[in-house]
Design a protein around this motif. Sequence first.
Motif, short mmCIF file in Angstrom:
data_model
loop_
_atom_site.label_atom_id
_atom_site.label_comp_id
_atom_site.label_asym_id
_atom_site.label_seq_id
_atom_site.Cartn_x
_atom_site.Cartn_y
_atom_site.Cartn_z
N GLN A 1 1.19 -1.01 0.10
CA GLN A 1 0.01 0.35 -0.37
C GLN A 1 0.80 1.09 -0.09
O GLN A 1 1.94 0.89 0.31
CB GLN A 1 -0.99 0.27 1.06
CG GLN A 1 -2.08 -1.39 1.38
CD GLN A 1 -2.76 -1.50 2.22
OE1 GLN A 1 -3.36 -0.07 2.72
NE2 GLN A 1 -2.55 -2.06 3.54
N MET A 2 0.48 2.39 -1.30
CA MET A 2 0.90 3.19 -0.93
C MET A 2 0.19 5.41 -0.52
O MET A 2 -1.05 5.05 -0.78
CB MET A 2 1.83 3.72 -1.89
CG MET A 2 2.99 4.81 -1.82
SD MET A 2 2.76 5.81 -4.05
CE MET A 2 1.96 6.21 -4.62
N LEU A 3 0.13 5.52 0.64
CA LEU A 3 -0.62 6.61 0.64
C LEU A 3 -0.43 7.92 0.03
O LEU A 3 0.87 7.72 -0.12
CB LEU A 3 -0.51 6.95 2.45
CG LEU A 3 -1.48 8.45 2.72
CD1 LEU A 3 -2.74 8.14 2.41
CD2 LEU A 3 -0.97 8.92 3.72
N ILE A 4 -1.55 8.30 -0.55
CA ILE A 4 -0.99 9.84 -1.29
C ILE A 4 -2.11 10.44 -1.23
O ILE A 4 -3.22 10.24 -0.41
CB ILE A 4 -1.72 9.87 -2.54
CG1 ILE A 4 -0.59 8.36 -3.27
CG2 ILE A 4 -1.49 11.18 -3.47
CD1 ILE A 4 -0.72 8.53 -5.44
N PRO A 5 -1.98 11.65 0.00
CA PRO A 5 -2.30 12.43 0.73
C PRO A 5 -3.71 12.31 -0.49
O PRO A 5 -3.93 13.24 -1.37
CB PRO A 5 -1.50 13.53 1.34
CG PRO A 5 -0.18 13.01 1.20
CD PRO A 5 -0.41 12.00 0.41
N SER A 6 -4.98 13.01 0.78
CA SER A 6 -5.82 14.21 -0.26
C SER A 6 -6.03 15.17 0.08
O SER A 6 -5.49 16.23 -0.19
CB SER A 6 -7.53 13.55 0.92
OG SER A 6 -8.36 14.63 0.51
N GLU A 7 -6.53 15.54 -1.98
CA GLU A 7 -6.28 16.66 -2.00
C GLU A 7 -7.19 17.63 -0.93
O GLU A 7 -6.59 19.09 -0.87
CB GLU A 7 -7.02 17.27 -3.31
CG GLU A 7 -6.32 16.30 -4.42
CD GLU A 7 -6.43 16.63 -5.86
OE1 GLU A 7 -8.51 16.40 -5.79
OE2 GLU A 7 -6.33 16.51 -7.04
N LYS B 1 -9.01 12.51 16.13
CA LYS B 1 -9.46 14.52 16.00
C LYS B 1 -8.58 14.94 14.23
O LYS B 1 -8.58 15.51 13.68
CB LYS B 1 -9.52 15.08 17.09
CG LYS B 1 -10.26 14.60 18.11
CD LYS B 1 -11.83 15.53 16.66
CE LYS B 1 -13.02 15.04 18.01
NZ LYS B 1 -14.24 16.51 17.32
N LEU B 2 -7.10 15.04 14.85
CA LEU B 2 -6.05 15.13 13.76
C LEU B 2 -6.12 14.77 12.04
O LEU B 2 -6.14 15.99 11.45
CB LEU B 2 -4.73 14.73 13.79
CG LEU B 2 -4.15 15.61 15.92
CD1 LEU B 2 -2.84 15.25 15.89
CD2 LEU B 2 -4.33 17.44 15.24
N GLY C 1 -13.02 18.57 10.11
CA GLY C 1 -13.92 17.28 9.71
C GLY C 1 -13.84 15.59 9.33
O GLY C 1 -14.18 14.67 9.44
N ASP C 2 -13.54 16.82 7.58
CA ASP C 2 -13.24 14.87 6.96
C ASP C 2 -12.17 15.45 5.89
O ASP C 2 -12.26 14.62 4.59
CB ASP C 2 -15.18 15.26 5.87
CG ASP C 2 -14.80 16.71 4.75
OD1 ASP C 2 -14.37 17.49 5.55
OD2 ASP C 2 -15.76 16.42 4.24
N ALA C 3 -11.46 16.16 6.38
CA ALA C 3 -9.77 16.36 5.48
C ALA C 3 -9.03 14.81 5.05
O ALA C 3 -8.39 15.16 4.12
CB ALA C 3 -9.42 17.36 6.35
#
Length: 342
Positions: free
Chosen positions: A134-140, A191-192, A198-200
């Motif tokens: 698995q590789m994480l690509i941060p959400s926009e 929370k972070l 709230g949905d970052a």
Amino acid sequence: MLKDVLQRLRLRAKDPLQIHGYQSYGTDEHLYLLGRALEDEGVDLEKTGIASVFNNAWHQFRSDELPHAKLKIRLPDDQVVYTQTDAEGYFKVDQKAEGLRALTNDQGWLQVELAYDDENQKRFIKNNNRFSGQMLIPSEKAEYGVISDIDDTILKTGVTSLLKWRVILNTLFTGVQKRSPFKGASHFYTKLHQGKSGDAANPMFYVSNSPWNLYKYLEAFIKQNDFPKGAILLRDFRTPFDRTPKPEKPHKQHEIRNILKTYPDMQFVLIGDSGEHDADIYIEIAEEYPDRIKAIYLRSVNHEKRVFRVRGLLEKFELTPALLVKDSQTAEEHAREIGLIQ
């Protein structure tokens, strides 16, 4: 241990092969995958009892890796990448790519399939030669990233004990089911992860000086205790007889700098503890990247001299909010005050 002797005497078949794919991180145009090819030693983290836990620990550190093994990696769009393990069985794919974000799930994880690519491999391979990575690509939508230590930051470890005897005892004789997180830590991290909106889906990075041998153990702990899923970045287990070159930079500094360079437009929250050198490392990083660190939180460990030293460091540091906290609630309240969380 008897099994090892029997295998050397050829009275028992060799262990089947497996591939551990580690949770790594990358970008829409950068494929970065890590893992290790090794024999399956029968480690079962769900087993309890001192004998089973010790057996698990023994086989995690006494791993039989597959050096110079040819591997094939298949992406969700059927694109195939080839790589080869090094002398210790590790592999790293670090290359340019295109359109990777479109292949991720709603949390930004790119799922890949790992397999051995050696027709001459005659031994049985587990899982029909299909393993996951698995590789994480941060959400926009991400507002910032979170980089956290593990030992004595989210996991009660005892790194400040004399000769680190508590670390040794916990590792060898305490199953992952009985390891304790710090009170409120998983709620604070969630929370972070959710951020101010709230949905970052803020990306999480767990950076530790623990060896890769404990990857599955720490991965299970993070999942079991409801911490947000994130990239897990450990280090090679070095012995006095290790002939490989020693890294120029300490592991944590190296990994944190790599994360910041990978996401040049993202700011970060750094979380650690006062037990070892997290304060020095985080202050150094914040001074090097003065506009990139939103806050620093350091958990106060039960060691008067180290707490006193860290408090002195923070009193002189004014670049960014930096707190020495006794509990997660205090950190959470501060994070809310400065607009990091709801």
